[in-house]
Design a protein around this motif. Structure first.
Motif, PDB file in Angstrom:
ATOM      1  N   ALA A  89       5.980   9.121  -8.614  1.00 34.26           N
ATOM      2  CA  ALA A  89       5.927   9.023 -10.069  1.00 34.26           C
ATOM      3  C   ALA A  89       4.692   9.720 -10.643  1.00 34.26           C
ATOM      4  N   GLY A 113      -5.914   5.970   1.861  1.00 31.61           N
ATOM      5  CA  GLY A 113      -4.784   6.903   1.786  1.00 31.61           C
ATOM      6  C   GLY A 113      -4.812   7.746   0.526  1.00 31.61           C
ATOM      7  N   LEU A 114      -5.103   7.091  -0.600  1.00 26.89           N
ATOM      8  CA  LEU A 114      -5.074   7.797  -1.883  1.00 26.89           C
ATOM      9  C   LEU A 114      -6.177   8.854  -1.943  1.00 26.89           C
ATOM     10  N   HIS A 159       7.058  11.321 -15.034  1.00 25.11           N
ATOM     11  CA  HIS A 159       6.569  10.351 -14.053  1.00 25.11           C
ATOM     12  C   HIS A 159       7.710   9.785 -13.221  1.00 25.11           C
ATOM     13  N   PHE A 161       1.759   6.792  -6.835  1.00 27.08           N
ATOM     14  CA  PHE A 161       0.726   7.749  -7.207  1.00 27.08           C
ATOM     15  C   PHE A 161       1.116   9.186  -6.867  1.00 27.08           C
ATOM     16  N   TYR A 169      -1.951  16.054  -3.319  1.00 24.25           N
ATOM     17  CA  TYR A 169      -0.638  15.401  -3.434  1.00 24.25           C
ATOM     18  C   TYR A 169      -0.600  14.335  -4.534  1.00 24.25           C
ATOM     19  N   ALA A 170      -1.767  13.998  -5.090  1.00 31.82           N
ATOM     20  CA  ALA A 170      -1.821  12.961  -6.123  1.00 31.82           C
ATOM     21  C   ALA A 170      -3.064  13.175  -6.970  1.00 31.82           C
ATOM     22  N   ALA A 177       0.846  -1.201   0.000  1.00 27.89           N
ATOM     23  CA  ALA A 177       0.000   0.000   0.000  1.00 27.89           C
ATOM     24  C   ALA A 177       0.879   1.249   0.000  1.00 27.89           C
ATOM     25  N   LEU A 229       1.028   4.145  -2.885  1.00 32.54           N
ATOM     26  CA  LEU A 229       0.781   5.564  -2.604  1.00 32.54           C
ATOM     27  C   LEU A 229       1.965   6.411  -3.060  1.00 32.54           C
ATOM     28  N   MET A 266      -4.931  11.798  -0.154  1.00 30.02           N
ATOM     29  CA  MET A 266      -3.845  12.431  -0.909  1.00 30.02           C
ATOM     30  C   MET A 266      -4.388  13.243  -2.083  1.00 30.02           C
ATOM     31  N   GLN A 299      -8.533   3.238  -6.474  1.00 31.05           N
ATOM     32  CA  GLN A 299      -9.170   4.491  -6.863  1.00 31.05           C
ATOM     33  C   GLN A 299     -10.687   4.341  -6.897  1.00 31.05           C
ATOM     34  N   ALA A 349      -4.606   1.466   0.692  1.00 28.67           N
ATOM     35  CA  ALA A 349      -4.263   2.435  -0.347  1.00 28.67           C
ATOM     36  C   ALA A 349      -5.476   3.249  -0.779  1.00 28.67           C
ATOM     37  N   TYR A 369      -6.116  11.055  -9.513  1.00 31.81           N
ATOM     38  CA  TYR A 369      -6.652   9.773  -9.966  1.00 31.81           C
ATOM     39  C   TYR A 369      -6.346   9.567 -11.445  1.00 31.81           C
ATOM     40  N   HIS A 370      -6.083   8.309 -11.831  1.00 35.96           N
ATOM     41  CA  HIS A 370      -5.910   7.939 -13.236  1.00 35.96           C
ATOM     42  C   HIS A 370      -6.811   6.737 -13.475  1.00 35.96           C
ATOM     43  N   ALA A 406       2.601  12.844  -6.321  1.00 41.28           N
ATOM     44  CA  ALA A 406       3.299  13.753  -7.233  1.00 41.28           C
ATOM     45  C   ALA A 406       4.804  13.748  -6.970  1.00 41.28           C
TER      46      ALA A 406
END
Lengths: 171, 192
Positions: free
Chosen positions: A27, B70-71, B17, A22, B79-80, A15, A19, B74, A139, B67, B82-83, A24
């Motif tokens: 990567a 957390g995602l 990336h 993902f 800080y991130a 995990a 993170l 974020m 996601q 994840a 979605y894709h 910034a």
């Protein structure tokens, strides 16, 4: 050193890695591991990307995953030599012997077929265990949940009918 | 051909990336985790297909559960991003079905396969050659495969379905997956 990491610790680290990938500052993209295959196939069979639209589509992602998997080969190799101490040249997984057959030829032919199906399937669906399961489901993506459900079903059906999973209990 | 192989580093360097070093690092850690937990073994994936080993789904669901929570935070904090992959029903269903069959037979997936080869498994190397031919086949007949894949039905996610309750939806989804990972009974197939 302990030779095996428990599943829950592996899950937590995985995990964290996901993170970071993902993020910034990492990567800024999902983790994926099947796009590199058509990319390498294009290189090995010397196909001209100008003639094959798919090679243009996978150009960037394929290169990214190719470099990532180079890292994975090194990480996996060093861990198998120094930590798990499992590095060994082998052709026959013990469970194949137990639940399928004793034939090296059969294992190799089925490996080839299995690998072929794995990549055709992943490219049709646009992802694999890393791209769909790990990255996609994290996601909340509906596409990845559909993929996950179908994979789970055919994985278990194949497991039941391809192997003699009932017969070999008493060794 | 050597030029083309080396050009993968230039391609990655030109993309935004992560540097080549960061990408190698991500791969390295991936390889260490997969190898150290032993989930790249035939016994783990084919064993799960036979319902004799549950390490892979337990670890996978736990990782996704943590994840996903957390995602979400974020992404909310910037800080991130979605894709999301699109829903292409033909591709997901036909591709998923073929993928599951291949995974049960080879006992690997495209990410764990290379880690297994790094451990000296020749059968998986043969599987990788099969995979390269699969990739070649797909590239050559991409226009035909596209007809099976169908058109994109958009990129729905839990956050677009539960608009207004995105945080709660992702939190519950994550917690549910973590609970599932814990309650799946622990079974391990002997790899000796």
């Amino acid at each position: 050193m302990i030779r095996k990491m428990p599943w829950w610790l592996g899950g937590i680290f995985m995990a964290g890695l996901l993170l970071f990938t993902f993020a910034a500052i990492g990567a800024g993209r999902p983790l994926g591991a099947s796009t590199y295959v058509p990319y390498f196939a294009g290189v090995l069979f010397n196909l001209d990307p100008k003639e094959y639209p798919y090679l243009q589509e996978v150009h960037n992602a394929g290169a990214w995953e190719g470099v990532m998997l180079l890292g994975a080969l090194v990480g996996g190799f060093l861990t198998s030599v120094f930590v798990t101490k499992t590095f060994k040249f082998s052709v026959m997984p013990p469970a194949w012997k137990k639940y399928k057959n004793n034939s090296v030829k059969s294992r190799l032919i089925w490996s080839f077929i299995g690998g072929f199906l794995l990549i055709v399937g992943a490219r049709l669906a646009g992802g694999c265990t890393s791209g769909h399961f790990l990255s996609g489901m994290s996601q909340g993506a509906i596409s990845s949940m559909i993929f996950g459900g179908v994979v789970l079903a055919t994985l278990l059906i194949t497991g039941k009918f391809f192997y003699n999973s009932e017969a070999a209990d008493d060794r | 051909m050597i030029d083309r192989i080396l050009s993968i580093f230039t391609t990655v360097g030109q993309e935004s990336h992560g540097s080549v070093g960061v990408v190698l690092f991500i791969g390295f850690i991936f390889g260490v985790i997969v190898q150290y937990t032993r989930v790249a073994e035939f016994e783990k994936i084919a064993g799960f297909a036979m319902l004799r080993d549950t390490i892979v789904p337990k670890m996978l669901f736990l990782a996704i559960g943590i994840a996903s929570i957390g995602l979400y935070f974020m992404v909310e904090m910037g800080y991130a991003q979605y894709h999301i992959k699109p829903v292409i029903l033909g591709g997901l269903i036909v591709g998923g079905a073929i993928f599951g069959i291949g995974m049960a037979i080879l006992g690997k997936c495209p990410g764990t396969g290379p880690v297994s080869i790094a451990e000296g498994r020749i059968d998986v190397l043969v599987g990788a050659v099969g995979g390269l031919f699969g990739g070649l086949f797909f590239t050559l007949y991409y226009d035909k495969f596209k007809m099976i894949m169908g058109t994109s039905l958009g990129k729905p996610t839990l956050t677009t379905i539960f608009v207004g309750h995105e945080g709660l939806a992702m939190l519950l989804f994550g917690i549910a997956l973590i609970i599932i990972s814990i309650i799946i009974p622990l079974r391990e197939l002997d790899d000796k």
